[in-house]
Design an enzyme around this catalytic site. Structure first.
Site, PDB file in Angstrom:
ATOM      1  N   ASN A  11       4.216  -8.990   7.203  1.00 44.70           N
ATOM      2  CA  ASN A  11       3.241  -8.704   6.146  1.00 44.70           C
ATOM      3  C   ASN A  11       2.654 -10.039   5.708  1.00 44.70           C
ATOM      4  OD1 ASN A  11       1.850  -8.034   3.840  1.00 44.70           O
ATOM      5  ND2 ASN A  11       3.668  -7.494   2.636  1.00 44.70           N
ATOM      6  N   LYS A  68       0.224 -10.611   3.746  1.00 44.98           N
ATOM      7  CA  LYS A  68      -0.333 -10.608   2.385  1.00 44.98           C
ATOM      8  C   LYS A  68      -1.720 -11.283   2.396  1.00 44.98           C
ATOM      9  CE  LYS A  68       4.343 -10.402   0.714  1.00 44.98           C
ATOM     10  NZ  LYS A  68       5.282 -10.621  -0.370  1.00 44.98           N
ATOM     11  N   HIS A  73       3.484  -1.057  -1.347  1.00 41.61           N
ATOM     12  CA  HIS A  73       4.185  -2.335  -1.510  1.00 41.61           C
ATOM     13  C   HIS A  73       4.328  -2.631  -3.013  1.00 41.61           C
ATOM     14  CE1 HIS A  73       5.023  -6.623  -1.479  1.00 41.61           C
ATOM     15  NE2 HIS A  73       5.427  -6.463  -0.229  1.00 41.61           N
ATOM     16  N   GLU A  90       3.828  -5.164  -4.660  1.00 39.21           N
ATOM     17  CA  GLU A  90       2.705  -5.916  -5.241  1.00 39.21           C
ATOM     18  C   GLU A  90       1.532  -4.994  -5.532  1.00 39.21           C
ATOM     19  OE1 GLU A  90       2.640  -8.980  -2.237  1.00 39.21           O
ATOM     20  OE2 GLU A  90       4.583  -9.659  -2.978  1.00 39.21           O
ATOM     21  N   GLU A 123      12.557  -2.712  -0.176  1.00 35.98           N
ATOM     22  CA  GLU A 123      12.308  -4.101  -0.565  1.00 35.98           C
ATOM     23  C   GLU A 123      12.651  -4.278  -2.044  1.00 35.98           C
ATOM     24  OE1 GLU A 123       9.251  -6.113   2.163  1.00 35.98           O
ATOM     25  OE2 GLU A 123       8.121  -5.007   0.668  1.00 35.98           O
ATOM     26  N   GLY A 134       9.988 -12.939  -1.775  1.00 32.80           N
ATOM     27  CA  GLY A 134       9.448 -14.286  -1.969  1.00 32.80           C
ATOM     28  C   GLY A 134      10.331 -15.204  -2.792  1.00 32.80           C
ATOM     29  N   SER A 187      12.787 -11.661   1.516  1.00 32.74           N
ATOM     30  CA  SER A 187      13.406 -12.942   1.917  1.00 32.74           C
ATOM     31  C   SER A 187      14.170 -12.873   3.233  1.00 32.74           C
ATOM     32  CB  SER A 187      14.308 -13.489   0.799  1.00 32.74           C
ATOM     33  OG  SER A 187      13.523 -13.815  -0.334  1.00 32.74           O
TER      34      SER A 187
HETATM   35  P1  PGA Z   1       9.124 -12.052   1.728  1.00 33.44           P
HETATM   36  O1  PGA Z   1       8.171 -10.772   1.475  1.00 33.44           O
HETATM   37  O2  PGA Z   1       9.694 -11.900   3.109  1.00 33.44           O
HETATM   38  O3  PGA Z   1       8.229 -13.233   1.586  1.00 33.44           O
HETATM   39  O4  PGA Z   1      10.207 -11.998   0.688  1.00 33.44           O
HETATM   40  C1  PGA Z   1       8.491  -9.513   1.959  1.00 33.44           C
HETATM   41  C2  PGA Z   1       7.422  -8.517   1.572  1.00 33.44           C
HETATM   42  O5  PGA Z   1       6.888  -8.594   0.452  1.00 33.44           O
HETATM   43  O6  PGA Z   1       7.071  -7.626   2.356  1.00 33.44           O
END
Ligand code: PGA
Length: 258
Positions: free
Chosen positions: A23, A25, A109, A111, A179, A185, A217
């Site tokens: 992903n 983003k 997601h 976000e 997640e 992150g 992560s």
């Molecule tokens: P990350 O993000 O691996 O940077 O923690 C995962 C995600 O948001 O899909």
């Protein structure tokens, strides 16, 4: 390859190939992005990994990424609108993603839930839109840190599944991504027993044997341990998917062949 029918007829769980999805983003500009994808494509071509590989770049890069992939990996969107077309300035429909060469789309997601106010009902409508367009929907769920601290993580995820996953989900049209919001992150992850317990809990709440990806992560140093856990059907990778050299190590950590 995800979305191209290689898994048709497989029952998932232990039988289905794991899915490693990147992903990106809101990251990536054409030239550097295509260089990273070129390195990934070359690696997939030469090593033929035991998993399905998917990259979800920004909508502006999907067409170029899909052309670049030439079937060596699949390309997906990061979100879609529930409607096929209409007066929704700035939005992208599932049909448009498909038209650009995508075979999958991430919906719900955290976000999107957090910054765009997406509810379970909206996420479910987007998952249906993905199916309508012939895309695999990757439906994200996950608890916040206060919810986990209060002992509500399992309940929160169960209710997100009930609200976000439409009836009719099959291993061919849907994957779930667990997640934990506090792990995204941050470099922090739940312990392996916690991930295994949550994936078993999610598995028990699903009406079909869908792949359940872990996200939050995931990096080269922890991928092997996470991907070896029971009921972990792959990974949704954010930061560590941006550099092919990191992402390739996560792809190589896959241990479950069909
Ligand atoms: P990350 O993000 O691996 O940077 O923690 C995962 C995600 O948001 O899909």
């Amino acid at each position: 390859m995800i979305g191209r029918g290689d898994n048709a007829g497989k029952q998932c769980g232990e039988d289905m190939r794991q899915l490693i999805a990147g992903n990106w983003k809101m990251n990536g500009l054409g030239a550097t992005a295509m260089a990273e994808l070129g390195a990934l494509a070359k690696h997939v071509e030469t090593t033929r990994p035991a998993c399905d590989v998917l990259i979800c770049p920004s909508a502006t890069l999907i067409e170029r990424a899909a052309r670049h992939a030439k079937d060596r990996f699949a390309v997906g969107g990061q979100d879609c609108h529930a409607e096929a077309s209409g007066a929704f300035t700035g939005d992208v429909s599932a049909e448009m993603l498909r038209d650009a060469g995508a075979t999958a789309v991430i919906v719900g997601h955290s976000e999107r839930r957090q910054f765009h106010g997406e509810t379970d009902a909206i996420v479910q409508a987007k998952a249906r839109a993905a199916w309508r367009a012939g895309l695999i929907s990757i439906i994200c769920i996950g608890e916040t840190e206060p919810q986990r601290d209060a002992g509500h993580a399992h309940g929160v995820c169960r209710s997100q599944i009930e609200g976000s996953v439409p009836p009719g989900a099959t291993p061919q049209n849907t994957a779930i991504a667990y997640e934990p919001v506090w792990a995204i992150g941050t470099g922090r992850t739940p312990t392996s027993p916690e991930i295994a317990a949550m994936h078993a809990h999610i598995r028990a709440g699903l009406g079909a044997p869908l792949r359940i990806l872990y996200g939050g992560s995931v990096k080269p140093s922890n991928a092997k341990e996470i991907l070896a856990l029971p009921d972990v059907g792959g990974a949704l990778v954010g930061g560590a998917s941006l550099k092919a050299s990191d992402f390739i190590q996560i792809v190589d950590a896959c241990n479950r062949s069909p």
